[in-house]
Design an enzyme around this catalytic site. Structure first.
Site, PDB file in Angstrom:
ATOM      1  N   LYS A  55       0.963  -1.164   0.055  1.00  0.00           N
ATOM      2  CA  LYS A  55       0.059  -0.024   0.153  1.00  0.00           C
ATOM      3  C   LYS A  55       0.861   1.280   0.039  1.00  0.00           C
ATOM      4  O   LYS A  55       0.394   2.202  -0.684  1.00  0.00           O
ATOM      5  CB  LYS A  55      -0.909  -0.050   1.204  1.00  0.00           C
ATOM      6  CG  LYS A  55      -2.011  -0.958   1.034  1.00  0.00           C
ATOM      7  CD  LYS A  55      -2.847  -1.168   2.165  1.00  0.00           C
ATOM      8  CE  LYS A  55      -3.751  -2.388   2.108  1.00  0.00           C
ATOM      9  NZ  LYS A  55      -4.585  -2.828   3.430  1.00  0.00           N
ATOM     10  N   GLN A  99      -5.159  -1.300   9.282  1.00  0.00           N
ATOM     11  CA  GLN A  99      -4.955  -2.557   8.834  1.00  0.00           C
ATOM     12  C   GLN A  99      -5.480  -3.628   9.817  1.00  0.00           C
ATOM     13  O   GLN A  99      -5.273  -3.674  10.892  1.00  0.00           O
ATOM     14  CB  GLN A  99      -3.401  -2.751   8.728  1.00  0.00           C
ATOM     15  CG  GLN A  99      -2.931  -4.095   8.058  1.00  0.00           C
ATOM     16  CD  GLN A  99      -3.697  -4.245   6.426  1.00  0.00           C
ATOM     17  OE1 GLN A  99      -3.354  -3.431   5.835  1.00  0.00           O
ATOM     18  NE2 GLN A  99      -4.210  -5.506   5.979  1.00  0.00           N
ATOM     19  N   ASP A 122     -11.504   2.701   3.765  1.00  0.00           N
ATOM     20  CA  ASP A 122     -11.870   1.223   3.644  1.00  0.00           C
ATOM     21  C   ASP A 122     -13.369   1.092   3.269  1.00  0.00           C
ATOM     22  O   ASP A 122     -13.791  -0.019   3.025  1.00  0.00           O
ATOM     23  CB  ASP A 122     -11.459   0.651   4.718  1.00  0.00           C
ATOM     24  CG  ASP A 122     -10.366  -0.155   4.713  1.00  0.00           C
ATOM     25  OD1 ASP A 122      -9.868  -0.658   3.689  1.00  0.00           O
ATOM     26  OD2 ASP A 122      -9.542  -0.409   5.757  1.00  0.00           O
TER      27      ASP A 122
END
Ligand code: NAP
Length: 296
Positions: A55, A99, A122
């Site tokens: 990422k 995460q 997200d």
């Protein structure tokens, strides 16, 4: 024998990130700052470390201001909430990604719900999930994996799925539910199946578009697939070959069995996974542009 068209996630993701980089450069020129993405990693989970590194690399490639906050796994929930609070108030950060998985002593929902919905790249915050569930696909930040899947489906069927039967295997909040909402918004007739569904194989065989997100290695075989169907394999499973002592990455679909039956098919690896990171970049840019407009 005819074979399914392979939907190349690597190539498609490359096109998405190229477009993101181009628009991000314009954003930076116009606003005098780069779009900013912060990734918070708690603990040492090896798979998470790999995801977080890629990422960061992709964010740099897109011309973003990229921050990775690595925390030890004894970080308390209160300390993590305080980090989220700081990032919410940081004007250089447009996207915040926590995460997953988080260590067991931290309530993941409490942390995800603390992220400012405008920075929730997200798309897991109830505000974004609720907007999507109410049929709004323009305003909310949409979870990256389902957004990437829709991108792949559009390359085969275009934007309007009127008259098509879509079956989604799996009902998770990360994949199954949001992809069902997106398919419905594109006018498909959607059925969601899960571990309590009766005769799931026959149901899967009715699908013109079959999305498989169950986390069961190669469970979906030839008998599950309607000839000519578009099959999207979301699963990522690591299986061991005891004899060779090696591990292999496989999907939830038996790729070799599906290839001669499906009309279009995503490979694992090189399919949906590639799209997920690309859509995270697209979401960060979308968040940056929305925040910049609000601050004008
Ligand atoms: P999850 O939260 O574990 O959900 C799995 C879903 O599958 C549940 O709804 C479960 O039903 C259903 N299920 C499990 N076994 C089943 C069976 N035998 N028959 C029918 N349904 C069954 O998983 P997830 O997060 O959605 O992820 C699914 C897979 O996608 C995993 O392999 C994951 O690694 C992969 N994934 C990949 C990406 C990517 O970027 N490529 C992103 C996210 C996830 P119940 O609800 O009834 O338990």
């Amino acid at each position: 024998m005819t074979q399914a068209t392979l939907i190349d996630g690597k190539a498609l993701a490359g096109k998405v990130t190229d477009a993101v980089a181009e628009v991000a450069a314009r954003f930076t020129g116009l606003r005098g700052r780069q779009p900013g993405l912060a990734v918070v990693l708690v603990g040492e989970d090896p798979a998470s470390q790999v995801y977080v590194r890629s990422k960061g690399r992709m964010a740099a490639k897109c011309g973003f201001h990229s921050v990775t906050l690595r925390q030890s796994d004894d970080l308390s929930e209160a300390e993590l909430l305080s980090i989220v609070d700081q990032l919410n108030g940081d004007d250089t950060i447009d996207g915040i990604l926590i995460q997953l998985p988080l260590p067991d002593h931290i309530n993941a929902d409490a942390v995800l719900n603390a992220v400012d919905p405008a920075k929730d790249v997200d798309g897991f915050h109830p505000v974004n999930a609720g907007r999507l569930a109410s049929g709004d696909i323009d305003t909310p930040l949409i979870p990256c994996t389902p957004a990437g899947i829709m991108h792949m489906i559009r390359t085969i069927h275009g934007k309007d799925l009127s008259g098509m039967a879509a079956v989604v295997l799996g009902r998770s909040t990360i994949v199954g539910r949001p992809i069902s909402q997106l398919l419905l918004a594109a006018n498909a007739t959607v059925t969601i199946a899960h571990s309590r569904t009766k005769d799931i194989q026959a149901l899967a065989r009715t699908a013109d578009i079959l999305v498989v997100a169950i986390g069961r290695p190669q469970m979906v075989g030839a008998d599950w697939i309607k000839p000519g169907a578009t099959v999207i394999d979301v699963g990522v499973n690591r299986i061991e070959d005891q004899n060779l002592g090696t591990t292999q990455l496989v999907g939830d679909v038996d790729f070799d069995a599906a290839l001669p039956i499906a009309g279009a098919l995503t490979p694992v690896p090189g399919g949906v996974g590639r799209m997920t990171i690309a859509m995270l970049m697209a979401n960060t840019l979308k968040a940056a542009e929305a925040r910049a407009k609000q601050n004008v």
